[in-house]
Each structure stands twice: as C-alpha cells, then as structure tokens.
Design an enzyme around this catalytic site. Structure first.
Site, PDB file in Angstrom:
ATOM      1  N   TYR A  41       0.795  -1.307   0.088  1.00  0.00           N
ATOM      2  CA  TYR A  41      -0.241   0.153  -0.187  1.00  0.00           C
ATOM      3  C   TYR A  41       0.861   1.280  -0.002  1.00  0.00           C
ATOM      4  O   TYR A  41       1.800   1.178   0.786  1.00  0.00           O
ATOM      5  CB  TYR A  41      -0.763   0.026   1.247  1.00  0.00           C
ATOM      6  N   ASP A  68       9.257   2.838  -0.263  1.00  0.00           N
ATOM      7  CA  ASP A  68       8.361   3.570   0.516  1.00  0.00           C
ATOM      8  C   ASP A  68       8.393   3.379   2.095  1.00  0.00           C
ATOM      9  O   ASP A  68       8.056   2.066   2.391  1.00  0.00           O
ATOM     10  CB  ASP A  68       6.944   3.026  -0.061  1.00  0.00           C
ATOM     11  N   LYS A 106       3.841   9.144   8.398  1.00  0.00           N
ATOM     12  CA  LYS A 106       3.767   8.575  10.121  1.00  0.00           C
ATOM     13  C   LYS A 106       4.680   8.844  11.277  1.00  0.00           C
ATOM     14  O   LYS A 106       4.613  10.000  11.653  1.00  0.00           O
ATOM     15  CB  LYS A 106       3.777   6.942  10.049  1.00  0.00           C
TER      16      LYS A 106
HETATM   17  C1  LIG Z   1       0.233   4.835   5.509  1.00  0.00           C
HETATM   18  C2  LIG Z   1       1.146   4.592   4.411  1.00  0.00           C
HETATM   19  C3  LIG Z   1       1.161   5.290   3.271  1.00  0.00           C
HETATM   20  C4  LIG Z   1      -0.031   6.421   3.212  1.00  0.00           C
HETATM   21  O1  LIG Z   1       0.166   7.623   4.178  1.00  0.00           O
HETATM   22  P1  LIG Z   1      -0.986   8.686   4.466  1.00  0.00           P
HETATM   23  O2  LIG Z   1      -0.325   9.502   5.445  1.00  0.00           O
HETATM   24  O3  LIG Z   1      -1.873   7.734   5.271  1.00  0.00           O
HETATM   25  O4  LIG Z   1      -1.482   9.315   3.322  1.00  0.00           O
HETATM   26  C5  LIG Z   1       1.855   5.189   2.233  1.00  0.00           C
HETATM   27  N1  LIG Z   1       2.884   4.298   2.022  1.00  0.00           N
HETATM   28  C6  LIG Z   1       2.870   3.494   3.251  1.00  0.00           C
HETATM   29  C7  LIG Z   1       3.910   2.074   3.218  1.00  0.00           C
HETATM   30  C8  LIG Z   1       2.043   3.591   4.485  1.00  0.00           C
HETATM   31  O5  LIG Z   1       2.138   2.583   5.255  1.00  0.00           O
END
Ligand SMILES: *Cc1c(COP(=O)(O)O)cnc(C)c1O
Length: 437
Positions: free
Chosen positions: A151, A246, A274
């Site tokens: 994701y 990511d 995060k």
């Molecule tokens: C949470 C997450 C996102 C998205 O971040 P948001 O602050 O919710 O937009 C993207 N990549 C990864 C790996 C994530 O865990």
C-alpha cells in the site's frame, strides 16, 4: 476452559457513530476505522496517555494500533506536548520558511546517509505521489511497477491491483481511477524474481521506477529476503529505472535509516510519513542532491503545499526524533518486542495452534496460517480473517486495542511497560484459546 469475556459497553461510541454517519461516508474519515472487518461499532476515543487509550464509554485499553504507526513513543509524550505548546503561542502557520524546517531536516539528514536532500509534505500519500512524479520527470519514462500487497496511499497511480497473468497492466482498485492511469502501473507479486525479469523484458526502457514498501506491512507483514531486495536493486539499476522505497511505516521504526539499512541497499528515492511528524501530519521524500535538483523551484518537477513544513508539525517531529536519536532507543524497543514475541511463540508452539507470529523491529503480525513464512499477498487466506475477528473481540473485551483488521500489523511503542506487556500476553493467550477451541 477459557470462556469469552463479557462485551464492553459501547453505548456512547454507538451514539457518536450514529451521529457521525449523518456527516461522513460510513461515519468515518478513513475507511478501516469503521470496524467493518471486526465485531461491533467503532470505538470513539477520548484520550490517550503513554500506551493507554480511553474511549467515550470510559473503557481503558492498552493500544497496539498506535495511530497506525506514528506513535512509536506512545500517547501524550511530555517532550512532544511541550514543543507543540511552545510553538502554538508563536503562530500556527506562516506559508514562509521557518528555522524549524532546517532543524528537522538536519536531525534527519545527519542520522540518515541514505538521502542527501529532503522535501516535507503533509502525508504519506503526498510523499509517494511526489516521489513517483520525480521518478517520471527524471527518467522521462511513464510506467511504474508496484507489488500486489503493498500500500502506498491513495493517489490514482497506486490504487491499482494485479490483473490476471504473471505480468499485466494493473486494474484499478477504486472507482474513479481512469483506466489510462492504471495502464501506466504494472502490478506483480512480491518475492518473484522471474516476474521482475519479465517486466523489464516486456516493458524495456519504459519503466520509470519500481516502488516497494521498505517491509510490506499494510497487508500482513510480508518480510522479504535480503537476496530478493538486492536482486530488485540490481535489476532496476541495470535497466535505468529508479527504485523507490516507501518507508512511510519503516522509516524511523527500524531506525533512522529504516529498511534501507536493514537490507543494506541504497534506494534512489525514499518516502517517509507516520513517525516523522511525531503524531502530527507530516510526510517527506528524499533522494540524492542530483535527483532532488529536479524538484521545483530548482528543477522542472512541480510540487508544492500550503501547509508543507508546518511549524507546529515540525516542532512535534523534532521533539519525537530527538528522543528516537538517543543511543540505545531502538535496541531497547526491539529487545522488548522480541521478548514479547518469544513468550507468545512458546505458548503457540506448546498448544500447537495454527498461527504464526511474524515480527521485525517493533512491528508484529498474527498470521492464522500453517505457512510459517508468508511473503506474498496471495499466500494469505482470506478465510483466516474470521479467526482474527474472534481474537480482536476477545482482546477488546480484555482491554487490549488491536487494529480493526487482520491485515493490519501491531506496533509496540517505547511507552509500553513490562506490566502492559504482561497483561497483554495473558489476554492474547486467553483470546487464542477461544479462537482455537
Ligand atoms: C500509511 C502509508 C502510506 C500513506 O500515508 P498517509 O499518511 O496515510 O497518506 C503510504 N505508504 C505506506 C507504506 C504507508 O504505510
């Protein structure tokens, strides 16, 4: 025999949820919060302190969701609260540079040699979306490759799932994403070298970047082998494509250099979110000076934000990261997690239950499967989520708050005390006895 604990009271939460449904689609501002995959109505949270949460019915929980990852220090950390309070008196936003942005950047870059320059944004989604644009702008290619089970936020290019076949164009995983966007995203399985080789043969000189989660942790915890990640690094480089890691979850969770350090690789672009904002909305992307020179106003890749580098959010991030930078912080947290996991694994083995506890750093995941090493999304049995549902209910009723879906991982924070974890282990043992009775 262990019996189910009686249900906690949810009267106030249920009332608030009914009201929220009049205002928001599904009563929530982010879908998983709606508790669709577990029993009962969502709990409306009133406050948090250290590792504990209190809901609108005054139920108390030990929290392992930790706001989906950001709260590696737990709730209401005094240093973060004081830094935010101090900034509040000076103003909330200026739309002009502040010294705070320099301070957070310096703190990050001096502890993270995987990137040379950084740009702050306001969410993980925004960070990834910008990283993709940078990769396309730099390589002058359009296609991107992502992995099933990773994701990366909700931008159009990434709301795409695998089509049928080993290597195909993706299919949109949300209404409203144009097919033309999905056609630029190719989705393949994790842990499959042959699929990677085929994608670079089929789309020779067309792939701007391959994007992967540092450690895939949004669809179970799918820890990849070092050997595979190095293969991915090598094949992207050999084909003139960039590797985007990511690290929105793994960045500052597995240390300042995140999964890049764990795998000992150098990605081309890294995204953060995060933890980086200490609980406030911050995201970031970083890369070499050469790549970052492509970003406006230096370069031709446009990216901007009214509230980017927001001073209150920067103050929270600085306070949080200063605590994480203390010697031994990660070693201690990981040892705590390993002890927690070891005790539960011993129990599971003794009872012979068909569940595996997967862990890396301070992240853990219960896989209800006979497969001890799940590394691909299609190895997760959707039917196993029924078992998670029961565990989730039993844990809530025993004062333990896990994420409301079996695909979500759990997080241990530095605020979890020995006592908290002892209580939790006892509750998990009872919950598993009920799941498997
Ligand atoms: C949470 C997450 C996102 C998205 O971040 P948001 O602050 O919710 O937009 C993207 N990549 C990864 C790996 C994530 O865990």
């Amino acid at each position: 025999m262990t019996t189910s604990a009686s249900d906690i009271s949810r009267d106030q939460s249920a009332k608030l949820f009914e009201k929220a449904k009049q205002y928001f689609p599904g009563g929530v501002n982010s879908p998983v919060r709606a508790f669709k995959s577990v029993y009962g109505t969502p709990l409306f949270i009133e406050r948090g302190d250290k590792a504990h949460l209190w809901d609108a019915d005054s139920n108390e929980f030990i929290d392992f969701c930790c706001s989906w990852g950001p709260l590696i220090l737990g709730h209401n950390t005094p240093e973060i609260r004081e830094a935010v309070s101090a900034q509040l008196g000076k103003g909330l936003s200026f739309g002009a540079p502040t010294a705070l942005e320099n301070d957070l950047a310096e703190l990050i870059l001096s502890n993270n040699k995987k990137i040379e320059k950084i740009r702050f944004v306001s969410s993980g989604t925004e960070a990834v979306m910008s990283a993709i644009r940078l990769a396309r702008g730099y390589t002058k290619r359009d296609k991107i490759v992502k992995f099933e089970g990773c994701y990366h936020g909700h931008s159009d290019s990434l709301l795409v799932k695998a089509g049928s076949g080993l290597v195909t164009f993706g299919e949109t995983s949300s209404a409203g994403v144009p097919k033309a966007f999905a056609d630029e995203t190719i989705v393949i399985a994790l842990n499959d070298k042959a699929a990677l080789e085929q994608v670079f043969t089929d789309f020779k000189d067309q792939i701007a970047a391959v994007i992967i989660e540092g450690v895939p942790a949004n669809n179970g915890l799918l820890i990849q082998d070092k050997d595979y990640i190095h293969f991915l690094r090598d094949i992207t480089k050999a084909n003139g494509s960039l590797l985007i890691m990511d690290e929105v979850i793994t960045g500052f969770r597995l240390g300042f250099e995140g999964a890049s350090k764990y795998y000992d690789i150098q990605p081309d672009i890294i995204t953060y979110g995060k933890i980086i904002g200490g609980g406030m909305p911050v995201g970031a992307y970083g890369a070499s000076k050469e790549l970052m020179a492509c970003i406006s106003p230096d370069g031709a890749v446009y990216q901007a934000g009214t509230l980017s580098g927001n001073p209150v959010a920067m103050a929270a991030g600085i306070a949080a990261l200063n605590l994480l930078a203390q010697p031994g912080f990660y070693e201690k947290l990981e040892q705590t997690t390993q002890d927690f996991v070891a005790e539960l694994r011993a129990f599971i083995e003794e009872k012979g239950y068909e569940v595996h506890l997967t862990t890396i750093g301070s992240i853990f995941w219960f896989a209800f499967s006979s497969n001890p090493k799940i590394q691909r999304a299609d190895e997760i049995d959707p039917a196993s989520m029924e078992k998670y549902k029961v565990m989730h209910r039993e844990l809530l009723n025993r004062g333990i708050y896990f994420g409301p879906s079996g695909y979500e991982v759990g997080f241990i924070s530095a605020a979890h005390t020995e006592e908290d974890l002892k209580t939790t282990i006892k509750a998990i043992k009872e919950a598993l006895d009920i799941v498997f009775q």
